[in-house]
Design an enzyme around this catalytic site. Structure first.
Site, PDB file in Angstrom:
ATOM      1  N   ARG A 133      68.986  68.784  44.794  1.00  0.00           N
ATOM      2  CA  ARG A 133      67.858  68.585  45.710  1.00  0.00           C
ATOM      3  C   ARG A 133      68.012  69.413  46.982  1.00  0.00           C
ATOM      4  O   ARG A 133      67.603  68.998  48.064  1.00  0.00           O
ATOM      5  CB  ARG A 133      67.724  67.092  46.031  1.00  0.00           C
ATOM      6  CG  ARG A 133      67.380  66.256  44.805  1.00  0.00           C
ATOM      7  CD  ARG A 133      67.354  64.771  45.097  1.00  0.00           C
ATOM      8  NE  ARG A 133      68.690  64.261  45.390  1.00  0.00           N
ATOM      9  CZ  ARG A 133      69.004  62.961  45.439  1.00  0.00           C
ATOM     10  NH1 ARG A 133      68.063  62.049  45.231  1.00  0.00           N
ATOM     11  NH2 ARG A 133      70.228  62.572  45.708  1.00  0.00           N
ATOM     12  N   ARG A 134      68.578  70.590  46.814  1.00  0.00           N
ATOM     13  CA  ARG A 134      68.870  71.440  47.974  1.00  0.00           C
ATOM     14  C   ARG A 134      68.295  72.844  47.818  1.00  0.00           C
ATOM     15  O   ARG A 134      68.787  73.796  48.427  1.00  0.00           O
ATOM     16  CB  ARG A 134      70.389  71.528  48.178  1.00  0.00           C
ATOM     17  CG  ARG A 134      71.029  70.168  48.417  1.00  0.00           C
ATOM     18  CD  ARG A 134      72.534  70.245  48.466  1.00  0.00           C
ATOM     19  NE  ARG A 134      73.124  68.932  48.710  1.00  0.00           N
ATOM     20  CZ  ARG A 134      74.434  68.691  48.753  1.00  0.00           C
ATOM     21  NH1 ARG A 134      75.295  69.682  48.562  1.00  0.00           N
ATOM     22  NH2 ARG A 134      74.878  67.466  48.976  1.00  0.00           N
ATOM     23  N   CYS A 154      54.505  82.660  59.104  1.00  0.00           N
ATOM     24  CA  CYS A 154      53.487  81.604  58.973  1.00  0.00           C
ATOM     25  C   CYS A 154      53.869  80.660  57.841  1.00  0.00           C
ATOM     26  O   CYS A 154      54.101  79.479  58.062  1.00  0.00           O
ATOM     27  CB  CYS A 154      52.114  82.227  58.744  1.00  0.00           C
ATOM     28  SG  CYS A 154      51.552  83.248  60.118  1.00  0.00           S
ATOM     29  N   TYR A 221      38.855  80.916  63.207  1.00  0.00           N
ATOM     30  CA  TYR A 221      38.723  81.625  64.481  1.00  0.00           C
ATOM     31  C   TYR A 221      37.275  81.605  64.966  1.00  0.00           C
ATOM     32  O   TYR A 221      36.338  81.449  64.181  1.00  0.00           O
ATOM     33  CB  TYR A 221      39.233  83.065  64.345  1.00  0.00           C
ATOM     34  CG  TYR A 221      40.736  83.145  64.377  1.00  0.00           C
ATOM     35  CD1 TYR A 221      41.434  82.916  65.560  1.00  0.00           C
ATOM     36  CD2 TYR A 221      41.468  83.414  63.226  1.00  0.00           C
ATOM     37  CE1 TYR A 221      42.816  82.965  65.599  1.00  0.00           C
ATOM     38  CE2 TYR A 221      42.854  83.469  63.250  1.00  0.00           C
ATOM     39  CZ  TYR A 221      43.515  83.238  64.445  1.00  0.00           C
ATOM     40  OH  TYR A 221      44.894  83.274  64.475  1.00  0.00           O
TER      41      TYR A 221
END
Length: 279
Positions: A133-134, A154, A221
């Site tokens: 789980r890493r 982002c 935007y």
């Protein structure tokens, strides 16, 4: 209507109706004006790729080929060089984020992948124990941010998990993104990381499972609201697009090519819309 189109329209409408207005915004338009936005926080979506649910809208054409080439630049070439991106893939839009005439985007994205040898480590630990789980890929590197200027990533984190269903193993992926321009980049970013999920699954001969997508700040935007209204008016096509990776199971991650991907059943609504980017 596909699940992606339902989610897309619902999020556009929610931003218009309930969104908050940005303050002290960093981005600028090309004419120098501050690029303000209207945004919501905590947007989440789930797609079951195994059932044919892919996160790509049919309401406008999405440049999937260049998006996948950008992904290869980051995770196969592990590069931040704009010259590599242009010469190898003929992709030019990252030029807007060149740092100090270095022909790079600074120590970002592919440079961070290379610095930490991330892909080799992920493949190694999945091979040793698929159920660990890493399996975290993180591009958020404060040391790199201090080293050079550059746009902060982002889409900055993706995690992988393996599930057994009957005799088959399925690879799930969870993408976390700090900021996303929904009209321009939402489906580009989602499909890029679906492609990455598919490449890793193919490497091991697994099936693709679910794709989870969390965006902290999802925005429109202030020069895009006409386009937003146009998208809300458009009637989506009925067919469900499907991304296919045409290589045999067990193909090494680094041997896969952008042309091995094929987007099927994709006939988006036209004409394409024009967007002035915020830089």
């Amino acid at each position: 209507m596909t699940k992606a189109d339902q989610i897309f329209k619902a999020n556009i409408q929610k931003i218009i109706n309930e969104g908050s207005l940005s303050e002290q915004a960093r981005p600028k338009y090309k004419d120098g004006r501050t690029a303000h936005s209207k945004y919501i926080t905590g947007a989440f979506a789930e797609y079951d790729l195994a059932k044919g649910e892919f996160p790509i809208t049919t309401l406008r054409p999405i440049p999937i080929k260049s998006a996948i080439k950008e992904l290869f630049w980051i995770y196969q070439d592990q590069s931040n060089s704009l010259d590599v991106l242009e010469a190898k893939y003929n992709v030019h839009y990252w030029n807007e984020w060149e740092v100090d005439q270095t022909r790079t985007i600074g120590q970002r994205y592919g440079a961070v992948v290379k610095k930490h040898d991330i892909i080799s480590k992920i493949l190694k630990q999945l091979a040793e124990n698929p159920w660990n789980r890493r399996n975290v890929i993180s591009l958020w590197d404060y040391e790199a941010f201090e080293e050079t200027k550059g746009l902060l990533p982002c889409a900055f984190q993706i995690m992988f998990d393996v599930r057994r269903v009957g005799e088959d193993l399925y690879l799930d992926a969870s993408l976390t993104q700090r900021s996303n321009d929904i009209l321009v980049a939402h489906h580009i970013n989602a499909m890029q990381y679906v492609a990455l999920q598919m490449m890793i699954a193919k490497h091991f001969g697994w099936k693709i499972g679910k794709f989870f997508y969390f965006v902290n700040n999802l925005h429109i935007y202030d020069n895009q609201f006409d386009q937003a209204q146009e998208l809300l008016k458009r009637q989506p096509v009925a067919s469900q697009p499907k991304l296919v990776l045409n290589v045999p199971d067990g193909t090494n991650f680094f041997d896969i090519k952008p042309d091995d991907f094929e987007l099927q059943n994709y006939d988006p609504v036209k004409p394409q819309l024009h967007f002035d980017l915020a830089i």
